[in-house]
Write a protein that holds these residues in place. Sequence first.
Motif, PDB file in Angstrom:
ATOM      1  N   TRP A  47       0.841  -1.209   0.000  1.00  0.00           N
ATOM      2  CA  TRP A  47       0.000   0.000   0.000  1.00  0.00           C
ATOM      3  C   TRP A  47       0.870   1.250   0.000  1.00  0.00           C
ATOM      4  N   GLN A  48       1.901   1.257   0.830  1.00  0.00           N
ATOM      5  CA  GLN A  48       2.778   2.430   0.913  1.00  0.00           C
ATOM      6  C   GLN A  48       3.517   2.653  -0.407  1.00  0.00           C
ATOM      7  N   GLN A  49       4.010   1.585  -1.008  1.00  0.00           N
ATOM      8  CA  GLN A  49       4.717   1.718  -2.284  1.00  0.00           C
ATOM      9  C   GLN A  49       3.778   2.230  -3.377  1.00  0.00           C
ATOM     10  N   TYR A  50       2.568   1.689  -3.429  1.00  0.00           N
ATOM     11  CA  TYR A  50       1.601   2.154  -4.427  1.00  0.00           C
ATOM     12  C   TYR A  50       1.263   3.617  -4.208  1.00  0.00           C
ATOM     13  N   PHE A  51       1.118   4.032  -2.938  1.00  0.00           N
ATOM     14  CA  PHE A  51       0.798   5.413  -2.625  1.00  0.00           C
ATOM     15  C   PHE A  51       1.898   6.345  -3.128  1.00  0.00           C
ATOM     16  N   VAL A  52       3.144   5.981  -2.884  1.00  0.00           N
ATOM     17  CA  VAL A  52       4.268   6.818  -3.306  1.00  0.00           C
ATOM     18  C   VAL A  52       4.323   6.891  -4.842  1.00  0.00           C
ATOM     19  N   VAL A 107       1.870   6.545  -7.032  1.00  0.00           N
ATOM     20  CA  VAL A 107       0.754   7.354  -7.529  1.00  0.00           C
ATOM     21  C   VAL A 107       0.993   8.827  -7.222  1.00  0.00           C
ATOM     22  N   LEU A 108       1.483   9.130  -6.037  1.00  0.00           N
ATOM     23  CA  LEU A 108       1.741  10.524  -5.648  1.00  0.00           C
ATOM     24  C   LEU A 108       2.788  11.154  -6.568  1.00  0.00           C
ATOM     25  N   VAL A 109       3.878  10.450  -6.845  1.00  0.00           N
ATOM     26  CA  VAL A 109       4.929  10.978  -7.723  1.00  0.00           C
ATOM     27  C   VAL A 109       4.370  11.187  -9.137  1.00  0.00           C
ATOM     28  N   VAL A 120       1.217  11.757 -10.041  1.00  0.00           N
ATOM     29  CA  VAL A 120       0.281  12.885 -10.044  1.00  0.00           C
ATOM     30  C   VAL A 120       1.041  14.195  -9.974  1.00  0.00           C
ATOM     31  N   LEU A 121       2.066  14.285  -9.137  1.00  0.00           N
ATOM     32  CA  LEU A 121       2.861  15.514  -9.048  1.00  0.00           C
ATOM     33  C   LEU A 121       3.572  15.798 -10.370  1.00  0.00           C
TER      34      LEU A 121
END
Length: 131
Positions: free
Chosen positions: A97-102, A104-106, A108-109
């Motif tokens: 979950w944490q890896q997917y979040f990072v 996706v965040l990168v 999107v930015l």
Amino acid sequence: MADEQDKANADVPGGPVTEPVELEDLPLSEAEQVAIAAAGARPARKAAVVEAKGHATRKRSDATARDDRKKRTTPAQFVREAIEELKKVVWPSLTQWQQYFVVVLVFVLFMIAIVTGLDLLFGWVLLRIFG
């Protein structure tokens, strides 16, 4: 010997008897050669495997009529089936979950930076042209 063959050929109503001619021996035009090559290049259709089922296949009208008579799913039944399906899902671990979040965040930015850069560029170009 030649006289005997001539006599045998004279008895045949269609004319002299000749040896059978193979298709490969005949001269073919270029169009005929292309047609033969194209026919040989077509994929062969699979032979249908016919198995005895023991009964006739239903008619389409019978199948739709039978489906219309099915009972509708109640909301409670729908929720129960949805919960059963969710139990079958393989959920990601906390690390995943944490890896997917990072990731996706990168992403999107990065996309925000591209859109912002294009917006500023086009705005500057339009101000230079019309301003």
